[in-house]
Design an enzyme around this catalytic site. Structure first.
Site, PDB file in Angstrom:
ATOM      1  N   LYS A   1       0.837  -1.204   0.000  1.00 51.74           N
ATOM      2  CA  LYS A   1       0.000   0.000   0.000  1.00 51.74           C
ATOM      3  C   LYS A   1       0.870   1.252   0.000  1.00 51.74           C
ATOM      4  CE  LYS A   1      -3.564   0.003   2.827  1.00 51.74           C
ATOM      5  NZ  LYS A   1      -4.978   0.409   2.940  1.00 51.74           N
TER       6      LYS A   1
ATOM      7  N   ARG B   1      -2.929   2.898   9.096  1.00 52.67           N
ATOM      8  CA  ARG B   1      -3.253   1.586   8.513  1.00 52.67           C
ATOM      9  C   ARG B   1      -1.993   0.749   8.353  1.00 52.67           C
ATOM     10  NH1 ARG B   1      -6.704   4.872   5.174  1.00 52.67           N
ATOM     11  NH2 ARG B   1      -8.866   4.122   5.177  1.00 52.67           N
TER      12      ARG B   1
ATOM     13  N   GLY C   1      -7.692  -7.677   6.199  1.00 55.97           N
ATOM     14  CA  GLY C   1      -8.427  -7.836   7.449  1.00 55.97           C
ATOM     15  C   GLY C   1      -7.643  -8.492   8.570  1.00 55.97           C
TER      16      GLY C   1
ATOM     17  N   MET D   1      -4.794  -7.398   9.996  1.00 57.61           N
ATOM     18  CA  MET D   1      -4.143  -6.504  10.947  1.00 57.61           C
ATOM     19  C   MET D   1      -5.030  -5.297  11.232  1.00 57.61           C
ATOM     20  SD  MET D   1      -0.182  -6.816   9.888  1.00 57.61           S
ATOM     21  CE  MET D   1      -0.548  -6.552   8.183  1.00 57.61           C
TER      22      MET D   1
ATOM     23  N   ARG E   1      -3.724  -1.273  -6.577  1.00 57.92           N
ATOM     24  CA  ARG E   1      -2.927  -2.508  -6.578  1.00 57.92           C
ATOM     25  C   ARG E   1      -3.406  -3.392  -7.718  1.00 57.92           C
ATOM     26  NH1 ARG E   1      -5.598  -5.089  -1.079  1.00 57.92           N
ATOM     27  NH2 ARG E   1      -7.740  -4.918  -1.782  1.00 57.92           N
TER      28      ARG E   1
ATOM     29  N   HIS F   1      -5.085 -43.139  -2.582  1.00 59.44           N
ATOM     30  CA  HIS F   1      -5.271 -43.803  -3.863  1.00 59.44           C
ATOM     31  C   HIS F   1      -6.352 -43.111  -4.690  1.00 59.44           C
ATOM     32  CE1 HIS F   1      -7.075 -46.904  -6.520  1.00 59.44           C
ATOM     33  NE2 HIS F   1      -5.797 -47.180  -6.755  1.00 59.44           N
TER      34      HIS F   1
ATOM     35  N   SER G   1      14.196 -41.145 -15.558  1.00 62.76           N
ATOM     36  CA  SER G   1      12.972 -40.432 -15.219  1.00 62.76           C
ATOM     37  C   SER G   1      12.897 -40.406 -13.695  1.00 62.76           C
ATOM     38  CB  SER G   1      11.762 -41.142 -15.812  1.00 62.76           C
ATOM     39  OG  SER G   1      10.587 -40.444 -15.456  1.00 62.76           O
TER      40      SER G   1
ATOM     41  N   CYS H   1       8.558 -37.912 -13.696  1.00 63.18           N
ATOM     42  CA  CYS H   1       7.174 -38.335 -13.793  1.00 63.18           C
ATOM     43  C   CYS H   1       6.628 -38.318 -12.375  1.00 63.18           C
ATOM     44  CB  CYS H   1       7.052 -39.712 -14.444  1.00 63.18           C
ATOM     45  SG  CYS H   1       8.027 -40.990 -13.663  1.00 63.18           S
TER      46      CYS H   1
ATOM     47  N   TYR I   1      12.299 -32.931 -19.746  1.00 59.77           N
ATOM     48  CA  TYR I   1      10.832 -32.911 -19.819  1.00 59.77           C
ATOM     49  C   TYR I   1      10.227 -33.185 -18.461  1.00 59.77           C
ATOM     50  CZ  TYR I   1      10.906 -38.038 -19.682  1.00 59.77           C
ATOM     51  OH  TYR I   1      11.104 -39.326 -19.306  1.00 59.77           O
TER      52      TYR I   1
END
Lengths: 890, 890
Positions: A26, A96, A105, A107, A351, A467, A775, A842, A862
């Site tokens: 802010k 503030r 909300g 603080m 903001r 699972h 992998s 993976c 990958y």
């Protein structure tokens, strides 16, 4: 001398938007707006460093803070012509909090500071008696609550009594005299409970408020919020002290909030609301109906209240100009707060605006089209996980609903169906075209066909990595897990929640994105993969370095994966193919066989089915790489566990139940996760590896013939800890291939391994000498590195999270400090031996953006994830690549 | 040009004792003896490199080998005056394998090579007709077997028929004519089966033999032996070709073997035996009774056969001088072979003599006393594991015995007792003063009191690392595990082996060093920890750097550990204290409690018992460090598992069996090894850590008062994977200590952690910031690093060993390449954060010499092992330190 205070206002500021760490979000934006010449109430920011000093020094201030605040108050006085503490032209202040990240909300805030028995009179003269006393009353109440710790209910009681006494329905019905009396009662209450009078000296009020706001950084609410959002306590909060402006001084005043674009849809149109003669809290409280900002919005909403554009055209025009400028300046959609005080516009905050996934996508694509941001920036503007919302059906937000209970949001998407309690019922209903929700205490691999048949899964037990959760996510199927209030009696065909009973066939709805379970049908909205989605994905693909593959076994999964842009299959878990129909019978025959000949006989029956599986996969993937993992789980996973199931299966197989039970006991392990599975099975039963190799290679040959594209399967050996294991299984694979070749089936293929044990990562160099690819199986690697069984973690992980021992679930986001070290070592050592080694990941982490960022940094080739996460992975991989390239150019 | 052939003889040699890798052990020592001027039959060695060339080149020889062999044969001819292949003065040869390490009987040998239809006649002239034809007969038989692959049984049949025909009882009754006829039949047999005549050309014979001996390096016997003894195939074998000498040419000839000291006792006296008119194989065959070498030995044995000293005084004196010289030269006890040919002494072999543990100890201590070796060398001369033999009772080697069956040699020592099938029976019998053997399918923690009461343990299931094996080794109690032939019916009180039945109360004997199980009582010999043992231990203690502690919980274990020289307790597993008597009741109460208050009530009952345990330990250890590990195992280990046990326990506790069962199910985990245990228990149930801390500190205060020595307990937190876990438990400990201090009980203590998870090793630096010490729990670290559950490994590890995938069991010898990397990283990273960090190892590896060597190299401060392995660890630590200091000076 340290600088603890930064002033702003009157067209200039000591701070700027780049100083969020020091000034909070802010404060930095207030300074920025001031510098841009945008009207903000003059004031100053006390830095986060002052907050840290406060905590590091037993809640005391830096010795020179007071002096700097006084100087800043002087600057504000110069700009406003009002003097803090002055009896004639008193300056009133708002105090503030403002941390680096928004903590709405959490603080404390104090408004109207500076009012006392004297200044209230001055305010009365300029703004009206009632307004002044009401402001003073509010100030006493807020200050006493926040700073002095007097319970605000006691003030409410006084107010209520006074209203009753005077027959006033609402606070607004109380006149100045009443409010003045209330102020006296308030002050008496403070003196009685707090044992000193309410402070009349404005500087005492100011320092009391500063201490309270700093103190609120460590209130339990704020601590909990930071834990939840992964924000470190070390950031501290800044404090913004500003001259008060009032939106409630009459009909030429107003207050409101606005977004520069529609935060729900992303549409480019000023969006927001305001109230005439009101303070910010009134807009939030929702007691009065807010008005639209623009005429267009008024028309669209059908409101009969006038728009700001209509009633305050001058202020509106200025406002519109300012927010457009802010959006251009910040190059992002802005969320602003403003107040009009007697016709004069003040901006209180700006903001980046929070937005839905859909809006984020549209805003990003639009802004790139408008030339406001680059395509790369657009790619960076959408949170990859947010895409999940777009890929699944969602509940119609307008629809009515009756909540039954809640569970864990295990797999996103909403689904409605009739309750069934077994996989068989689900299949039966499916065959009759009915949608069902499979409801189980927990699921096991034997339920897979039921999970396939159902439109969603609901379990009473198990966590986010149970699972049911893992499989459902893999299938992209909605799932709510661990709904503890659910009491299931599958035999009776009923389930109870809080005394109420549902029967099989009753229709319910689950929302896998929230974990909510609703009675009856709640209408859903189908996902629209709009043009924006496709556009952004295209830009992401252009930006990323890593390939994205999918974990898929079934033709359906493979097709979904391809639709979502997967560039191959990174993990085909062959065991998942073993549960269907006749296969499970042959699998069990193999397990029950007492010798190799018996096993081979059963495997011979499995061969054509496996070959057909692979043929379909290869055909669908048409030339893209497909990594097939040889059989991994312990064999007893394929046997029935319960007595009645055992009896059924034994009967079907024509063996005695005792034989089945005996084998089941022999195969039962103390720690199956660390037991006879993976390559250990393949070493002891080489005929399994032989059959699977044959199925893979024969299918590849046939697919190549059918599709005309060459298929080069990647055969993956699981759970290797020692090079000798890989060598042994590799030999079986190679010999099988040689035999096939001698018989006329010659297929190119590669052999690699999972790196999923710490030892494999540590010995990666020698293992890579025998492997074409790696992998990383980070699920198991996480289990072994932490020594934590996913299946058992629910017994202590919740307690760890409550007590703050663990920040992120390491099964969701790769633990870069521990498991990640092994991934890095494994990749680097592996490439030392074989620079061209293909290295991927993976498992669940392959679809998690933070983990994908790590994989990119480590240089993996990958990631592979469940089909429904492929778009997320594509976007995350792109963002990772872009942040890397930024790092490099920085 | 490579040198493939090294000659020796006539007082000089091309090789030396330092060339074992090239010349094999036998060849190197023959060369050494020749250089020393000791009479060895002249000859030459074909190198191991030639063998490796042979295998690397499809079983062909180096092109220049033949030439070098011819040259060497020339040298031998010069020395002997005989020419290989010559018809007049033919040189006869022996061809023997000789690898780097002794592989007795595994490879092939050919003697009398060079005989043929011509040379046999020359030999007949010089050595007698019968001798010559017998030699030729033996040569044909041996050569045909070894080189041509003709089954030796066929030769035996011919011999037998001929004996029958001629009414000859023994081969020696056959005269020259008969032998000549047999030679003809032999040659015919060879020609018939081999399709070519028996080779007459001596060079053909020589190369045939060389090929066969090289070939025998890869025969299945030799391969199996190498696997068993961890010898690499890459070493290859050398071949020693020597002029034949004959100990069987009349009564002035003899052959024998000798040790320079007694290999059974270590006594310093020439020890050995010989036969007059015999060849080496006759001594080995054991048909004739061998004679003692010395008069003293003859007297001692009461033999009526004359000694070598008496009948060949000249040869004996020369022999005595030679072997004394060899012992001095090699500075170790020698094992020699010799032959006297017509009064002339020839030495055929010398090598370090194999000896019993007892002899090794005495020889080492004596030689150091004699000044032959240093004390440090003496310490290096005893294999630490061999000490195990000395620390336990052993079966009297003279005693008769009836083998019932075999199991695994799980814990050394012999024990005789009555069979009991339950821990309760064992305790009852013990209370009546009777020795029992506890026989179970497998043991669990609930059997511990029975294992304590019994003199030995026998199980039908489980491997070397099963519960029974680990606990028995810890107790130093004999144990045979996994005797699969044993069918136990505990309810009936019987066990069967191969159809025969034993009842409870029947006496049997087990040998935990061999795994044998005998019917009835077999007399045992008690261990004598002689003066030599004490002396060597003293020298070892002077040499070692690392401290040695013991893993001990009971007062008895602690006393044994202290007697064996432990310098503290490195691991006190508090859970072992929870199983006895009333405690288990309170432990179960705690587990069944539904809330913290209930748990605290049960823990309050446990507190005085735990305090008493620790008081005894601290008192016994009197000032030495004691590391106490807080509760580690999953709670369900403390609950009964079987229905009838559950019923009993429920009754005793006054709860419903259903309640017990419910809790048991709730506590049952998929992978308990990776479940809710260790510090995870302490985080979720902090009251347990609190109680244990209190018991430890209060006991320490009391012990300090009683003994007058300060006690500084080391409190160890198990299974830490994240620093936050250690921080959390540490806080509980510290707060409890603070409370005690406030109440007047102030005790110094330290807090450390086990490093037993890969993640802990990887994050050791930050964990060390919160730890006073580390103890590597390499049992669990091995399980997690390999991803192998010890309890389940038996399903595949045997197959791995058979197929040669794994060399050493990583649960026995620390896997330096994988687990060891983590130990090294953990120790180094830990010390980065805290240079004074005390770092040790507990668990099975702490008593394994190879692992101890690794620990020394990594720089650990101490090892901790079961009490009975403390001497072994002391010696191994000394050897490690000595080899390190040698490395440094080298």
């Amino acid at each position: 001398m340290a600088k603890w205070v930064y002033t702003f206002g009157g067209g200039k500021a000591e701070g700027s938007r780049n100083m969020k760490e020091l000034l909070g979000g802010k404060g930095a934006n207030l300074a920025e707006m001031a510098s841009l010449g945008i009207p903000v109430p003059p004031g100053f920011t006390i830095t986060t460093e002052a907050c840290n000093h406060f905590y590091a020094n037993d809640r005391t201030y830096p010795s020179d803070l007071k002096e700097q605040v006084e100087a800043a108050l002087g600057t504000v006085a110069d700009l406003t012509g009002k003097v803090f503490g002055d009896a004639k032209e008193p300056l009133l202040l708002s105090v503030r909090s403002g941390a680096r990240a928004s903590m709405p909300g959490m603080m404390d805030t104090v408004l109207n500071l500076g009012l006392n028995d004297e200044t209230v009179k001055v305010l009365a003269e300029s703004a009206g008696t009632r307004f002044a006393w009401d402001s003073y009353r509010r100030f006493i109440q807020m200050y006493s609550d926040v700073v002095l710790g007097v319970d605000h209910h006691e003030f409410e009681s006084i107010l209520e009594l006074e209203r009753e006494k005077r027959g006033a329905a609402q606070d607004t019905d109380l006149d100045a005299e009443a409010l003045q009396e209330i102020v006296e009662l308030y002050k008496k209450l403070v003196e009685d409970t707090h044992e000193t009078p309410f402070p009349q000296e404005p500087h005492d009020q100011l320092w009391g408020s500063v201490g309270a706001v700093f103190g609120s950084w460590m209130n339990p609410r704020a601590i909990a919020y930071r834990q939840l959002h992964d924000l470190p306590a070390s950031w501290g909060t800044a404090i913004n002290v500003q001259a008060m402006v009032f939106g409630n001084t009459g009909d030429d005043s107003a207050t409101g909030v606005a977004f520069t674009r529609n935060p729900a849809t992303g549409e480019k149109a000023l969006y927001g609301e305001f109230l005439v003669n009101a303070q910010g809290e009134d807009v939030v409280a929702g007691i009065r109906t807010p008005q639209d900002l623009t005429e267009a919005a008024k028309e669209a909403s059908g409101s009969n209240l006038p728009s700001l554009e209509a009633i305050m055209p001058e202020a509106f025009t200025e406002f519109k100009g300012i927010v457009e400028r802010l959006e251009s300046h910040y190059r992002d959609m802005q969320d602003v707060e403003f107040t009009v005080e007697r016709g004069k516009l003040w901006m209180l905050q700006t903001r980046a605006g929070k937005r839905t996934a859909k809006a984020a996508l549209k805003v990003a694509v639009d802004m790139a089209a408008e030339g406001l941001i680059t395509r790369e920036e657009a790619v960076g503007r959408v949170e990859p996980n947010a895409l999940d919302q777009l890929l699944h059906p969602t509940l119609d937000p307008e629809a009515e609903r009756t909540l039954m209970t809640r569970g864990l949001p295990a797999s996103p998407g909403a689904a409605t169906g009739a309750v069934v309690f077994s996989a068989e019922e689900a299949e039966r209903e499916r065959s009759e075209g009915n949608d069902t929700l499979l409801v189980r205490n927990e699921t096991s691999p034997e339920d897979i066909h039921g999970m396939v048949a159902a439109v969603g899964i609901l379990t009473a037990r198990g966590g986010m990595t149970s699972h049911a959760a893992v499989v459902a996510r893999g299938m992209g199927k909605p799932c709510v897990c661990g709904a503890g209030a659910l009491k299931i009696d599958a035999k009776a065909g009923t389930m109870k929640v809080a005394g109420k009973t549902w029967k099989a066939g009753d229709v319910i709805t689950i929302d896998g994105a929230t974990g909510e379970i609703f009675d009856g049908r709640v209408p859903t909205l189908q996902p629209e993969l709009t043009g924006d989605f496709g556009t952004l994905m295209e830009w992401a693909d252009a930006a990323r370095r890593m390939k994205v593959r999918a974990n898929a076994e079934t033709p359906n999964d493979a097709r979904v994966a391809l639709d979502f842009g997967a560039e191959g299959i990174g993990l085909c878990r062959t065991e998942h193919m073993f549960f269907e129909g006749e296969r499970i019978v042959s699998v069990r025959e193999m397990i029950l066989a007492s010798d190799e000949a018996g096993r081979r006989a059963a495997l011979d029956k499995l061969l054509p089915m496996q070959r057909q599986d692979f043929l379909e996969l290869f055909t669908i993937m048409s030339g893209l790489p497909v990594t097939i993992r040889l059989l991994d789980p312990p064999l007893n996973e394929f046997l029935p566990k319960e007595d009645d199931e055992i009896a059924d299966v034994a009967k079907a197989m024509g063996v005695k139940p005792a034989r089945l039970r005996e084998r089941l006991i022999a195969l039962t392990e103390a720690n199956p996760m660390l037991g006879h599975r993976g390559c250990r099975l393949l070493v002891t039963y080489p005929e399994i590896a032989e059959m699977q190799t044959r199925a893979i290679l024969e299918a590849a040959a046939e697919a190549a013939k059918e599709t005309g594209k060459s298929v080069t399967p990647e055969i993956m050996v699981p759970l290797v800890g020692m090079r000798s294991e890989l060598d042994t299984v590799k030999k079986i694979i190679q010999e099988t291939a040689d035999t096939l070749k001698a018989n006329g089936t010659a297929v190119d293929f590669s052999i690699g391994t999972m790196i999923e044990l710490p030892r494999a990562a540590l010995r990666a160099q020698e293992i890579a000498e025998a492997a074409d690819f790696f992998s990383f199986g980070t699920n198991d690697l996480t289990q072994t590195t932490f020594g934590i069984s996913r299946d058992d973690a629910a017994n202590f992980i919740p307690s760890y999270q409550e007590q703050g021992l663990i920040e992120k679930d390491p099964f969701v986001t790769l633990d870069a400090d521990g498991v990640g070290v092994l991934v890095r070592v494994g990749a680097n050592e592996g490439r030392k031996a074989r620079p061209e080694l293909k290295v991927g990941i993976c498992g669940e982490h392959g679809g998690d953006p933070a983990s994908i960022r790590f994989c990119d940094a480590v240089g993996l080739d990958y990631v592979s994830c469940s089909p429904f996460r492929v778009p997320i992975a594509r976007l995350a991989a792109a963002q990772a690549a872009l942040s890397t390239s930024q790092d490099q150019t920085a």
